[in-house]
Write a protein that holds these residues in place. Structure first.
Motif: not given
Length: 225
Positions: A92-96
């Motif tokens: 959800f926070r995009g820390d791939y």
């Protein structure tokens, strides 16, 4: 200086470009964070990986009465507080890059549980709706599927709808099937996703696959809630 991908504390082991693709899970997490992730151990339901003393848990017995669509799910970790926070930060926070935490254990689980079933098995990611894909920027299910050394088939599409995280168990079980077929598979499928909660998502995906010729559907999930 190399740091823990979760808490950003310095790592003792150096991380270099030469070992990036073969790193162990504990090479991207500090010892403290790695210790908080608990791999499922002991007896489990052979269908859904729920901690269970018998062969098949009560939930899966109910699914059998309703009409079972999956041969079985295998989950790696318990969905504890650390796992929930880690997946939230990743998805959800995009820390791939946090997907690297799961790489080795995901590959080991596949080799142990599924590689011997058939050489023709294909990974099928759970699709996101167009709106959800725009919000997140990546599909976490696809990110996991791509770490397995098997073909990835984009066999499913998804209609727009409310986030599953906002629905309780009863609502999840009652909702209509959000998936549709984009490619019929005539080979066994392995659905890959982050969390197994009620099992509704993987079973609805499996239902569509089987209605269009897929002979068997399994699932591999990172965590079992």
């Amino acid at each position: 200086m190399n740091i823990c991908l979760y808490c950003y504390a310095p790592l003792e082991k150096p991380l270099t470009w030469s070992n990036w693709l073969t790193i162990e899970a504990n090479s991207v997490l500090c010892e403290t964070c790695a210790a908080k992730l608990k791999i499922i151990s002991g007896k489990r339901c052979r269908v859904c990986s729920r901690a269970w003393n018998g062969a098949i848990c009560s939930d899966c017995q109910q699914w059998r009465q309703l009409g079972e669509n999956i041969e079985g799910n295998y989950s790696i970790y318990y969905y504890n507080e650390t796992m929930r926070d880690l997946i939230t930060q990743w998805k959800f926070r995009g820390d791939y890059v946090l997907r690297e935490v799961f790489r080795k254990d995901l590959q080991r689980a596949f080799e142990k549980q599924f590689a011997s079933i058939t050489p023709s098995i294909a990974a099928v990611p759970i699709p996101l709706s167009k709106n959800r894909m725009q919000e997140r920027g990546f599909n976490q299910s696809l990110a996991l599927a791509e770490m397995l050394d098997i073909p990835v088939k984009h066999a499913l599409g998804r209609n727009s709808g409310e986030k599953q995280a906002k629905k309780n168990r009863k609502s999840r079980l009652k909702r209509g099937n959000p998936f549709f077929i984009t490619e019929a598979l005539q080979q066994p499928a392995l659905i890959v996703d982050d969390i197994y909660t009620t099992g509704t998502t993987v079973r609805q995906a499996a239902q569509q696959l089987k209605l269009h010729g897929c002979p068997a559907v399994y699932s591999l999930t990172v965590a079992r809630s």
